[in-house]
Design a protein around this motif. Structure first.
Motif, PDB file in Angstrom:
ATOM      1  N   GLN A   1      -3.868   5.869   0.560  1.00 49.84           N
ATOM      2  CA  GLN A   1      -5.302   5.696   0.353  1.00 49.84           C
ATOM      3  C   GLN A   1      -6.043   6.947   0.776  1.00 49.84           C
ATOM      4  OE1 GLN A   1      -6.741   2.410   2.661  1.00 49.84           O
ATOM      5  NE2 GLN A   1      -6.432   3.425   4.606  1.00 49.84           N
TER       6      GLN A   1
ATOM      7  N   ARG B   1      -7.269   3.035  -3.072  1.00 56.37           N
ATOM      8  CA  ARG B   1      -5.992   2.564  -2.523  1.00 56.37           C
ATOM      9  C   ARG B   1      -5.020   2.336  -3.672  1.00 56.37           C
ATOM     10  NH1 ARG B   1      -8.561  -1.968   1.469  1.00 56.37           N
ATOM     11  NH2 ARG B   1      -9.218  -0.529   3.093  1.00 56.37           N
TER      12      ARG B   1
ATOM     13  N   TRP C   1      -1.504   0.693  -4.878  1.00 65.90           N
ATOM     14  CA  TRP C   1      -0.589  -0.397  -4.523  1.00 65.90           C
ATOM     15  C   TRP C   1       0.568  -0.451  -5.519  1.00 65.90           C
ATOM     16  CZ3 TRP C   1      -1.764  -3.464  -0.293  1.00 65.90           C
ATOM     17  CH2 TRP C   1      -3.062  -3.362   0.206  1.00 65.90           C
TER      18      TRP C   1
ATOM     19  N   THR D   1     -13.490   4.561  -1.517  1.00 66.18           N
ATOM     20  CA  THR D   1     -12.155   4.617  -0.943  1.00 66.18           C
ATOM     21  C   THR D   1     -11.208   4.113  -2.011  1.00 66.18           C
ATOM     22  OG1 THR D   1     -12.968   4.230   1.301  1.00 66.18           O
ATOM     23  CG2 THR D   1     -10.635   3.731   0.883  1.00 66.18           C
TER      24      THR D   1
ATOM     25  N   LEU E   1       0.841  -1.193   0.000  1.00 68.24           N
ATOM     26  CA  LEU E   1       0.000   0.000   0.000  1.00 68.24           C
ATOM     27  C   LEU E   1       0.880   1.248   0.000  1.00 68.24           C
ATOM     28  CD1 LEU E   1      -2.929   1.065   0.152  1.00 68.24           C
ATOM     29  CD2 LEU E   1      -2.676   1.083   2.631  1.00 68.24           C
TER      30      LEU E   1
END
Length: 178
Positions: free
Chosen positions: A42, A56, A58, A54, A39
């Protein structure tokens, strides 16, 4: 058993194995494509105070490097139709890439996005994997569609990561700068 029937049996077994493997590969998780991804950051997209999703980001590259493969996961907090998702994405591509994308290209991308996206339900996840010259889209962890177009891949992920993004605060959170 004759050698011909043994050969047919082996051929049938081999074909059965190949057929059984294809669905497994098609449903592989995006984590199989980017096993070392961590991660980066976010944040939430909010419109008029309502949380839409939401996001995120990566990547295996720390700090984040957009010239290397990465994934953008969106976890939805509202139902959104496929058509709304496609239309909003095209509007944002037009806005972040003015003069760089033709209308005919956008129409081809509309078709790709209609194949890649679904009518979204609250709680559903869509993950886009940027593989630089192509992109893959996973719905709830399963491969749903792949787009073999590097220009599309760049323009699509620019919606969130380009400095001209509509939500610079979310971009900063995704990049881990805030």
């Amino acid at each position: 058993m004759t050698s011909a029937s043994l050969a047919n049996l082996c051929r049938t077994f081999w074909l059965s194995c190949c057929i059984a493997i294809v669905p497994l590969g098609a449903s592989a998780s995006w984590r199989d494509v980017l096993p070392d991804a961590e991660l980066v950051g976010q944040g939430d997209l909010r419109i008029w105070g309502f949380r839409i999703y939401t996001a995120r980001l990566w990547s295996a590259q720390q700090p984040f490097d957009s010239s290397k493969p990465f994934a953008l996961e969106l976890i939805y907090h509202r139902d959104i139709s496929r058509q709304e998702f496609v239309d909003a994405s095209l509007d944002e591509i037009r806005r972040t890439s003015p003069g760089q994308v033709s209308e005919s290209q956008l129409q081809a991308w509309r078709s790709e996005m209609q194949s890649a996206f679904v009518d979204i339900r609250e709680g559903q996840r869509i993950t886009g994997v940027n593989l630089l010259q192509r992109s893959q889209f996973y719905v709830d962890g399963r491969l749903h569609h792949e787009v073999q177009d590097g220009a599309f891949t760049k323009a699509f992920f620019a919606i969130w990561l380009d400095p001209k993004t509509r939500d610079p605060g979310l971009r900063q959170q995704l990049l881990g700068s805030r």
